[in-house]
Design a protein around this motif. Structure first.
Motif, mmCIF file in Angstrom:
data_model
loop_
_atom_site.group_PDB
_atom_site.id
_atom_site.type_symbol
_atom_site.label_atom_id
_atom_site.label_comp_id
_atom_site.label_asym_id
_atom_site.label_seq_id
_atom_site.Cartn_x
_atom_site.Cartn_y
_atom_site.Cartn_z
ATOM 1 N N THR A 232 -0.072 5.649 6.718
ATOM 2 C CA THR A 232 -0.966 4.599 6.227
ATOM 3 C C THR A 232 -1.302 3.627 7.343
ATOM 4 O O THR A 232 -2.460 3.235 7.514
ATOM 5 N N ASN B 168 1.410 9.333 -5.886
ATOM 6 C CA ASN B 168 1.691 10.708 -5.476
ATOM 7 C C ASN B 168 3.112 11.143 -5.824
ATOM 8 O O ASN B 168 3.654 12.040 -5.182
ATOM 9 N N LYS C 174 0.847 4.091 -2.895
ATOM 10 C CA LYS C 174 0.601 5.509 -2.620
ATOM 11 C C LYS C 174 1.762 6.374 -3.102
ATOM 12 O O LYS C 174 1.552 7.494 -3.585
ATOM 13 N N GLU D 66 0.833 -1.208 0.000
ATOM 14 C CA GLU D 66 0.000 0.000 0.000
ATOM 15 C C GLU D 66 0.868 1.260 0.000
ATOM 16 O O GLU D 66 0.546 2.249 -0.655
#
Length: 168
Positions: free
Chosen positions: A66, A45, A41, A37
């Motif tokens: 997170t 980004n 991300k 994850e």
């Protein structure tokens, strides 16, 4: 930095991020999920990453945030709120008889203990018990507020000593 360079740098960092993920989650599978994850991300980004800054620190921050978000979400999901009425009656019967004798004895003993106090302690204590504030008692009795507090404290101590039979 191109997307390919960015991906290569992130790929090299995953081996150092894995122990941190294990430290946070304390579970191998959860650590792998957190790492995945985090990488996802970071890719999504990458336009927010500024060249010249520490990519490793940026990734650690993403991972920590997170983890915190997932933990809070899990806590909210596992919180159970009982919205039912509390109409549970155990061993209920149609008629309940209660004997108030013990309560009467206790109240008689409490009243006797209060009456046994000297007036200098009994009067401020009973006023406080009836809801007067310290400053109101001080004004009414024309004594300093510290004296009121002290006398109430002494009255409580005397009552506690006199009613120690009822202490659990």
């Amino acid at each position: 930095m191109t997307a390919l360079e960015f991906g290569y740098k992130i790929e090299n960092l995953t081996s150092s991020l894995k122990p941190y993920a294990l430290k946070l989650t304390k579970d191998g599978e959860d650590a792998n999920d957190l790492l995945q994850e985090t990488v996802f991300k970071a890719y999504n980004n990458r336009d927010k990453f500024q060249d010249g800054t520490n990519l490793k620190a940026w990734m650690y921050t993403i991972m920590r945030n997170t983890f915190i978000t997932n933990y809070q979400r899990m806590v909210r999901r596992n919180t159970f709120i009982d919205t039912t009425d509390n109409n549970h009656f155990l061993n209920s019967s149609s008629s309940i008889i209660e004997n108030g004798a013990k309560g009467n004895f206790v109240m008689n003993d409490i009243n006797a203990a209060i009456e046994g106090l000297k007036d200098m302690y009994k009067i401020p204590f009973t006023m406080y018990f009836r809801g007067f504030k310290y400053h109101e008692i001080a004004n009414k009795l024309d004594i300093p507020i510290g004296t009121v507090k002290n006398r109430i404290h002494i009255a409580r101590k005397e009552l506690k000593k006199g009613l120690k039979v009822y202490a659990n």
